[in-house]
Scaffold this motif. Sequence first.
Motif, PDB file in Angstrom:
ATOM      1  N   PHE A  23       0.936  -1.168  -0.196  1.00 47.66           N
ATOM      2  CA  PHE A  23       0.032   0.169  -0.025  1.00 47.66           C
ATOM      3  C   PHE A  23       0.777   1.288   0.020  1.00 47.66           C
ATOM      4  CE2 PHE A  23      -2.800  -3.002   2.610  1.00 47.66           C
ATOM      5  CZ  PHE A  23      -3.425  -3.375   1.236  1.00 47.66           C
ATOM      6  N   LYS A  38      -4.688  -9.154   0.352  1.00 48.47           N
ATOM      7  CA  LYS A  38      -4.961  -8.612  -0.704  1.00 48.47           C
ATOM      8  C   LYS A  38      -5.212  -8.926  -2.025  1.00 48.47           C
ATOM      9  CE  LYS A  38      -1.467  -5.947   0.804  1.00 48.47           C
ATOM     10  NZ  LYS A  38      -0.356  -6.969   0.852  1.00 48.47           N
ATOM     11  N   ASP A  79     -14.607  -7.759   0.408  1.00 45.59           N
ATOM     12  CA  ASP A  79     -14.110  -7.709   1.890  1.00 45.59           C
ATOM     13  C   ASP A  79     -12.716  -7.561   1.800  1.00 45.59           C
ATOM     14  OD1 ASP A  79     -14.175 -10.276   1.213  1.00 45.59           O
ATOM     15  OD2 ASP A  79     -14.599 -10.980   3.115  1.00 45.59           O
ATOM     16  N   PRO A  81      -9.013  -5.414  -0.104  1.00 48.51           N
ATOM     17  CA  PRO A  81      -8.530  -4.598  -0.882  1.00 48.51           C
ATOM     18  C   PRO A  81      -7.815  -5.178  -1.937  1.00 48.51           C
ATOM     19  CG  PRO A  81      -7.326  -4.844   1.026  1.00 48.51           C
ATOM     20  CD  PRO A  81      -8.297  -5.709   1.146  1.00 48.51           C
ATOM     21  N   VAL A  83      -4.950  -4.132  -5.249  1.00 43.60           N
ATOM     22  CA  VAL A  83      -3.860  -3.352  -5.586  1.00 43.60           C
ATOM     23  C   VAL A  83      -3.816  -3.606  -7.371  1.00 43.60           C
ATOM     24  CG1 VAL A  83      -1.322  -2.868  -5.717  1.00 43.60           C
ATOM     25  CG2 VAL A  83      -2.537  -3.640  -3.513  1.00 43.60           C
ATOM     26  N   TYR A 105     -14.435  -4.756  -5.005  1.00 39.49           N
ATOM     27  CA  TYR A 105     -13.782  -4.866  -3.964  1.00 39.49           C
ATOM     28  C   TYR A 105     -13.963  -3.702  -2.550  1.00 39.49           C
ATOM     29  CZ  TYR A 105     -11.170  -7.294  -7.760  1.00 39.49           C
ATOM     30  OH  TYR A 105     -10.960  -8.158  -8.879  1.00 39.49           O
ATOM     31  N   GLU A 106     -13.325  -4.223  -1.703  1.00 37.39           N
ATOM     32  CA  GLU A 106     -13.499  -3.452  -0.629  1.00 37.39           C
ATOM     33  C   GLU A 106     -12.916  -1.993  -0.623  1.00 37.39           C
ATOM     34  OE1 GLU A 106     -12.703  -4.080   4.143  1.00 37.39           O
ATOM     35  OE2 GLU A 106     -10.896  -3.653   3.069  1.00 37.39           O
ATOM     36  N   SER A 107     -11.606  -1.986  -1.074  1.00 38.38           N
ATOM     37  CA  SER A 107     -10.895  -0.417  -1.420  1.00 38.38           C
ATOM     38  C   SER A 107     -10.053  -0.807  -2.613  1.00 38.38           C
ATOM     39  CB  SER A 107     -10.221  -0.192   0.071  1.00 38.38           C
ATOM     40  OG  SER A 107      -9.268  -0.925   0.198  1.00 38.38           O
ATOM     41  N   TYR A 108      -9.555   0.424  -3.067  1.00 37.41           N
ATOM     42  CA  TYR A 108      -8.881   0.317  -4.532  1.00 37.41           C
ATOM     43  C   TYR A 108      -7.593   1.123  -4.326  1.00 37.41           C
ATOM     44  CZ  TYR A 108     -13.356  -1.397  -6.213  1.00 37.41           C
ATOM     45  OH  TYR A 108     -14.539  -1.900  -6.266  1.00 37.41           O
ATOM     46  N   TYR A 109      -6.383   0.601  -4.553  1.00 39.78           N
ATOM     47  CA  TYR A 109      -5.199   1.066  -4.694  1.00 39.78           C
ATOM     48  C   TYR A 109      -4.506   1.161  -6.056  1.00 39.78           C
ATOM     49  CZ  TYR A 109      -5.273   0.607   0.551  1.00 39.78           C
ATOM     50  OH  TYR A 109      -5.771   0.737   1.926  1.00 39.78           O
ATOM     51  N   GLN A 136     -13.694   4.559  -1.275  1.00 38.95           N
ATOM     52  CA  GLN A 136     -13.077   3.160  -1.653  1.00 38.95           C
ATOM     53  C   GLN A 136     -12.019   3.354  -2.236  1.00 38.95           C
ATOM     54  OE1 GLN A 136     -17.283   1.763  -2.728  1.00 38.95           O
ATOM     55  NE2 GLN A 136     -16.207  -0.043  -2.083  1.00 38.95           N
ATOM     56  N   ALA A 138      -8.518   4.193  -2.271  1.00 38.03           N
ATOM     57  CA  ALA A 138      -7.901   4.871  -1.198  1.00 38.03           C
ATOM     58  C   ALA A 138      -6.491   5.728  -1.609  1.00 38.03           C
ATOM     59  CB  ALA A 138      -7.348   3.485  -0.301  1.00 38.03           C
TER      60      ALA A 138
END
Length: 585
Positions: A23, A38, A79, A81, A83, A105-109, A136, A138
């Motif tokens: 991250f 992830k 649930d 993240p 990448v 997805y839960e969050s996006y990098y 979301q 991030a």
Amino acid sequence: MAGAAAASIRERQTVALKRMLNFNVPHVKNSTGEPVWKVLIYDRFGQDIISPLLSVKELRDMGITLHLLLHSDRDPIPDVPAVYFVMPTEENIDRICQDLRNQLYESYYLNFISAISRSKLEDIANAALAASAVTQVAKVFDQYLNFITLEDDMFVLCNQNKELVSYRAINRPDITDTEMETVMDTIVDSLFCFFVTLGAVPIIRCSRGTAAEMVAVKLDKKLRENLRDARNSLFTGDTLGAGQFSFQRPLLVLIDRNIDLATPLHHTWTYQALVHDVLDFHLNRVNLEESSGMENSPAGARPKRKNKKSYDLTPVDKFWQKHKGSPFPEVAESVQQELESYRAQEDEVKRLKSIMGLEGEDEGAISMLSDNTAKLTSAVSSLPELLEKKRLIDLHTNVATAVLEHIKARKLDVYFEYEEKIMSKTTLDKSLLDIISDPDAGTPEDKMRLFLIYYISAQQAPSEADLEQYKKALTDAGCNLNPLQYIKQWKAFAKMASAPTSYGNTTTKPMGLLSRVMNTGSQFVMEGVKNLVLKQQNLPVTRILDNLMEMKSNPGKQGKHILYGCSELFNATQFIKQLSQLGQK
């Protein structure tokens, strides 16, 4: 150069990738906590960058449970993240926006291999707003990793769409100004990413009046523009983990391929070069086909199915690191010695067990014995190391055997020796026509490579009558004459007939035939293959680099970090195809 400045580009790019997978926080090796689990989403470009540097095990250690292609069918994992590591192309941006809308997805990098434009960034922002997914997303990062590192100090600019920056792309007569600008911008972007990762601003030298000069001017402008803004410069501070700007600057030499067309066509004799030339060797991975089943199939039986095996030839492989630059006969002998050493160690373990009557005992019983069993305990504890050694021996036995089959079937030792003599202006034992006309000596491509080297290196071009004779022999051997047509035009245009490229005055010496099996039971029957000793050749590029380095005030200090990269890693087969396309009327 000590400390951070001495780190190889391989180490730097690996650190940058691990930081991204963590991250965009520096990855600590000895952290005791569990990694955050992830998924990694990459495109083909990202896959090519990661695969030579990080194994599946290393990805798992970084918390990557799944690694998937961006444009594949992917199920929602709400649930976890994600990448992303992709190029900022229109298609990729559209797919990322689609993922946001589908709440995958839960969050996006989001990590872009090259810098993303403001308009495309706004497209992602609008998609996130429409999908109520702003919170979301991030992080969004430009990673500046648009190059592929294959060795400590050797990189290539691209693997996907490599036709875009190929020799043919730059030299085809119908190329438009717009297309040439696109090619130059692609090369400059990769080189800029390379120096951002290295954390150094190069001293640039190039040949004038060529595509290399266009690249140099564009790269120089891009570097200056970045350095002008001190607050946002990628070469100051430690914003991307690239290291502090250093006045100990590397030398970047940009050279046009036309300076030396013979070397990419030259047959080779060292282990790594032979693997690259004759096998399917791609991003440090070699793919071999092995036949399965009985050797003598009964009449009417189905043909044997070919098993495909892949082997990674990486810096972790000590045998590869030690012998990749060695002449092939030495490599075959070294594999045999390693095999005998392994067998001796294995036999020692069996002998000790037999002496002590422990054939059926378990490891616990062995460890409880007196001091007399110290040798056996030591031998048993080294079993994992022995197994790894056996794996490497099997790997290189298979690879070296495949190379040897090509050498013997195509008489590559003969081609290598003759080409060395041609390039060093040494008298030939046998006329070129004899080799070209020999049906057992090599493929049509081998014959064409040999003749092109002769044609490029000749002080004077052969007479029309001689050339027609050569053309007839090449045609009879099944050769496509388009590459010769192009080289003939190129040589006339460059006015090089009277001043051909010089390749030095050294050559190889045959040390007699290895007319025996190298060791009893050896798989490498080298009968009829010449044991050629390599001599150092001062090729045109080497001489250019030497001259540039000698002009330095302190070459001992500044010359330690010369980095070698290329727009494409030349494979002779691909190069012949490009010359053939250029030679078509």
